[in-house]
Design an enzyme around this catalytic site. Structure first.
Site, PDB file in Angstrom:
ATOM      1  N   GLY A 241      -7.950   8.962   2.941  1.00  0.00           N
ATOM      2  CA  GLY A 241      -8.282   8.687   1.554  1.00  0.00           C
ATOM      3  C   GLY A 241      -8.294   9.847   0.595  1.00  0.00           C
ATOM      4  N   PRO A 278      -5.648  10.928   7.588  1.00  0.00           N
ATOM      5  CA  PRO A 278      -4.959  11.184   6.326  1.00  0.00           C
ATOM      6  C   PRO A 278      -3.531  10.640   6.316  1.00  0.00           C
ATOM      7  CG  PRO A 278      -4.997  13.180   7.664  1.00  0.00           C
ATOM      8  CD  PRO A 278      -5.798  12.143   8.411  1.00  0.00           C
ATOM      9  N   GLY A 279      -3.137  10.076   5.201  1.00  0.00           N
ATOM     10  CA  GLY A 279      -1.745   9.687   4.990  1.00  0.00           C
ATOM     11  C   GLY A 279      -1.236  10.469   3.792  1.00  0.00           C
ATOM     12  N   ARG A 280      -1.700  10.036   2.614  1.00  0.00           N
ATOM     13  CA  ARG A 280      -1.231  10.624   1.351  1.00  0.00           C
ATOM     14  C   ARG A 280      -1.326  12.153   1.316  1.00  0.00           C
ATOM     15  NH1 ARG A 280      -1.425   7.459  -3.046  1.00  0.00           N
ATOM     16  NH2 ARG A 280      -3.038   6.257  -2.005  1.00  0.00           N
ATOM     17  N   ARG A 316       4.752   2.119  -6.924  1.00  0.00           N
ATOM     18  CA  ARG A 316       3.349   2.472  -7.240  1.00  0.00           C
ATOM     19  C   ARG A 316       3.004   2.385  -8.730  1.00  0.00           C
ATOM     20  NH1 ARG A 316       1.164   6.691  -6.542  1.00  0.00           N
ATOM     21  NH2 ARG A 316      -0.811   5.889  -5.795  1.00  0.00           N
ATOM     22  N   TYR A 320       0.082  -0.316  -9.260  1.00  0.00           N
ATOM     23  CA  TYR A 320      -1.275   0.220  -9.471  1.00  0.00           C
ATOM     24  C   TYR A 320      -1.413   0.932 -10.808  1.00  0.00           C
ATOM     25  CZ  TYR A 320      -0.724   0.162  -4.346  1.00  0.00           C
ATOM     26  OH  TYR A 320      -0.432  -0.158  -3.058  1.00  0.00           O
ATOM     27  N   CYS A 348      15.277  -6.498 -13.174  1.00  0.00           N
ATOM     28  CA  CYS A 348      15.232  -7.551 -14.188  1.00  0.00           C
ATOM     29  C   CYS A 348      13.833  -7.971 -14.605  1.00  0.00           C
ATOM     30  CB  CYS A 348      15.938  -8.762 -13.624  1.00  0.00           C
ATOM     31  SG  CYS A 348      15.139  -9.277 -12.100  1.00  0.00           S
ATOM     32  N   GLU A 349      12.908  -7.039 -14.743  1.00  0.00           N
ATOM     33  CA  GLU A 349      11.606  -7.432 -15.270  1.00  0.00           C
ATOM     34  C   GLU A 349      10.896  -6.243 -15.905  1.00  0.00           C
ATOM     35  OE1 GLU A 349       8.323  -7.906 -12.323  1.00  0.00           O
ATOM     36  OE2 GLU A 349      10.003  -8.453 -11.034  1.00  0.00           O
ATOM     37  N   TYR A 377       3.643   6.144   0.519  1.00  0.00           N
ATOM     38  CA  TYR A 377       3.610   4.791  -0.054  1.00  0.00           C
ATOM     39  C   TYR A 377       4.723   4.572  -1.083  1.00  0.00           C
ATOM     40  CZ  TYR A 377      -0.959   5.242   2.094  1.00  0.00           C
ATOM     41  OH  TYR A 377      -1.964   5.487   2.991  1.00  0.00           O
TER      42      TYR A 377
HETATM   43  N1  LLP Z   1      -6.974   4.690   7.374  1.00  0.00           N
HETATM   44  C1  LLP Z   1      -7.010   3.414   6.977  1.00  0.00           C
HETATM   45  C2  LLP Z   1      -7.807   2.451   7.741  1.00  0.00           C
HETATM   46  C3  LLP Z   1      -6.302   3.005   5.842  1.00  0.00           C
HETATM   47  O1  LLP Z   1      -6.368   1.733   5.455  1.00  0.00           O
HETATM   48  C4  LLP Z   1      -5.532   3.957   5.120  1.00  0.00           C
HETATM   49  C5  LLP Z   1      -4.790   3.558   3.924  1.00  0.00           C
HETATM   50  C6  LLP Z   1      -5.514   5.278   5.569  1.00  0.00           C
HETATM   51  C7  LLP Z   1      -6.250   5.610   6.698  1.00  0.00           C
HETATM   52  C8  LLP Z   1      -4.741   6.355   4.863  1.00  0.00           C
HETATM   53  O2  LLP Z   1      -5.244   6.610   3.589  1.00  0.00           O
HETATM   54  P1  LLP Z   1      -4.679   7.828   2.710  1.00  0.00           P
HETATM   55  O3  LLP Z   1      -5.144   9.116   3.346  1.00  0.00           O
HETATM   56  O4  LLP Z   1      -3.209   7.743   2.698  1.00  0.00           O
HETATM   57  O5  LLP Z   1      -5.279   7.610   1.374  1.00  0.00           O
HETATM   58  N2  LLP Z   1      -0.317   1.777  -1.162  1.00  0.00           N
HETATM   59  C9  LLP Z   1      -1.428   2.479  -1.781  1.00  0.00           C
HETATM   60  C10 LLP Z   1      -2.346   3.099  -0.758  1.00  0.00           C
HETATM   61  C11 LLP Z   1      -2.873   2.109   0.231  1.00  0.00           C
HETATM   62  C12 LLP Z   1      -3.719   2.776   1.298  1.00  0.00           C
HETATM   63  C13 LLP Z   1      -3.980   1.839   2.426  1.00  0.00           C
HETATM   64  N3  LLP Z   1      -4.786   2.367   3.466  1.00  0.00           N
HETATM   65  C14 LLP Z   1      -0.883   3.514  -2.738  1.00  0.00           C
HETATM   66  O6  LLP Z   1       0.328   3.604  -2.890  1.00  0.00           O
HETATM   67  O7  LLP Z   1      -1.639   4.234  -3.380  1.00  0.00           O
END
Ligand code: LLP
Length: 396
Positions: A241, A278-280, A316, A320, A348-349, A377
């Site tokens: 997150g 972590p993802g983002r 995105r 969002y 087209c939107e 994402y």
């Molecule tokens: N762990 C869980 C259980 C999650 O649901 C997520 C993301 C993560 C870890 C990774 O979170 P991060 O570090 O990437 O914030 N599509 C949206 C974001 C959706 C996130 C979903 N869950 C966007 O483009 O902002």
């Protein structure tokens, strides 16, 4: 040090290569352009921050599932966080150690859980029916599953409601009033389940570490309660997150070190292993979507830069109202004035925009235009709407 820099000559570079030259040399546009060294630097930042703690960096595959990137992250020592059976299959193909993988989700299906049980991944329990399915999967696989309870700590992550997950009315996790029911249920299943820890995930794009501190404090309290009942739980999973500086405003945002430092004493005080997801913050800033300007037009009071990229490749902003920084890859003529543009695609939107109200010089047809911070994402959420093709990906 960041991979994408505007140099004095007015060109955008990726690790020393001109993005304009890369754009001219590839066949299909738009395309995603990544920096492999930036991925390495981002992982190293987390590893340095975690020094002295027993930990797993569980990279959230949903953010970006390019196989080469997964292999690189695995090579750098990451585990993986999965939300579907196919993400688990891909993680295995990328060589991730399944015992460093965590299977999350509020709607995990039985056949995927059986695979997870066979492979020995950690599984989060999200609900009563999920507990039933995990138990059934353990029986079918003939294996005991290491489980964590996904607790909904009811902490407001202060983010867009679509990416907030740890509030009490969200569809994720278990609320505290049900904790005892789950502990009693797990106690009855000693051959199927081994409770090893507790998990929470608050939401995404979080920019204040106090929020993680609040959640970790609540979670430690639950861990104490769980241990008091004789369970030997060793893992605290605080989810992912952490946000990034999408605005390129120079604002000081919390770093991985700030995040880890805010929970470090709690983790040490209970002798826990820390899992982070972590993802983002590992992948977003390693990539741009590189587009070409198709033309410029105006209607009413609006000016538009129309590019070949769109909401199909990068949703995105449409979904969002997210801000992602936009700039041209080549220098504007020295006397060029800027105009306020919406940057839009050919789909087209009217939801099809990549940026609104951006001050940019008027670009000539064919000019390269990048959307920054497109590593997380973006490709993983790309679609083929209007029969656009999912973009190719390159890395430097
Ligand atoms: N762990 C869980 C259980 C999650 O649901 C997520 C993301 C993560 C870890 C990774 O979170 P991060 O570090 O990437 O914030 N599509 C949206 C974001 C959706 C996130 C979903 N869950 C966007 O483009 O902002």
């Amino acid at each position: 040090q960041h991979c994408f820099t505007k140099s004095e000559d007015g060109y955008l570079y990726c690790e020393g290569l001109k993005v304009h030259d890369i754009m001219e040399s590839v066949e299909r546009r738009p395309f995603y352009l990544y920096s492999k060294p930036q991925i390495t630097r981002n992982v190293e930042a987390y590893k340095d921050a975690l020094e002295g703690l027993s930990s797993i960096i569980g990279y959230a595959i949903k953010a970006n599932n390019n196989l080469k990137i997964l292999e690189h992250l695995r090579h750098l020592g990451c585990g993986a966080v999965l939300v579907s059976g196919n993400e688990l299959r891909l993680a295995l193909r990328a060589g991730f150690d399944p015992t460093r993988c965590i299977f999350n989700g509020n709607g995990k299906i039985l056949e995927d859980l059986v695979l997870a049980a066979q492979e020995g991944v950690f599984v989060n329990i999200d609900s009563e029916f999920d507990l039933e399915n995990i138990t059934e999967a353990a029986k079918r696989a003939g294996k005991k599953v290491n489980v964590l309870l996904r607790i909904n700590p009811d902490v407001d992550p202060q983010v867009h409601p679509y990416v907030a997950t740890g509030n009490k009315n969200s569809k994720f996790g278990i609320r505290n009033e049900k904790l005892q029911w789950f502990l009693d249920a797990v106690k009855e299943l000693p051959n199927e389940l081994k409770l090893v820890g507790a998990h929470c995930h608050l939401g995404s794009t979080i920019t204040k570490v106090d929020i993680f501190r609040d959640a970790a404090t609540i979670m430690i309290n639950y861990i104490d309660q769980i241990r008091d009942q004789g369970f030997e739980v060793d893992y605290l999973n605080i989810g992912g997150g952490l946000g990034i500086d999408y605005y390129h405003s120079g604002a000081i945002l919390p770093t991985p070190r700030d995040l880890i430092d805010t929970v470090r004493d709690l983790v040490i005080s209970r002798g826990l292993n820390l899992i982070i997801e972590p993802g983002r913050s590992l992948i977003a800033n390693t990539c741009c979507l590189v587009n070409r300007v198709t033309g410029v037009k105006s209607n009413g009071s609006k000016n538009f830069i129309v590019i070949d990229g769109s909401m199909a490749e990068l949703i995105r902003p449409s979904l969002y109202d997210a801000y992602q920084h936009i700039e041209l890859v080549s220098p504007a003529p020295s006397n060029a004035e800027t105009t306020t543009f919406d940057v839009v695609g050919p789909v087209c939107e009217s939801a099809d925009f990549l940026g609104k109200g951006r001050e940019l010089p008027t670009p000539a047809k064919g000019t390269g235009l990048v959307v920054h911070d497109a590593g997380a994402y973006c490709m993983s959420m790309a679609s083929t709407y209007n029969l656009k093709m999912r973009p190719p990906e390159y890395w430097v």
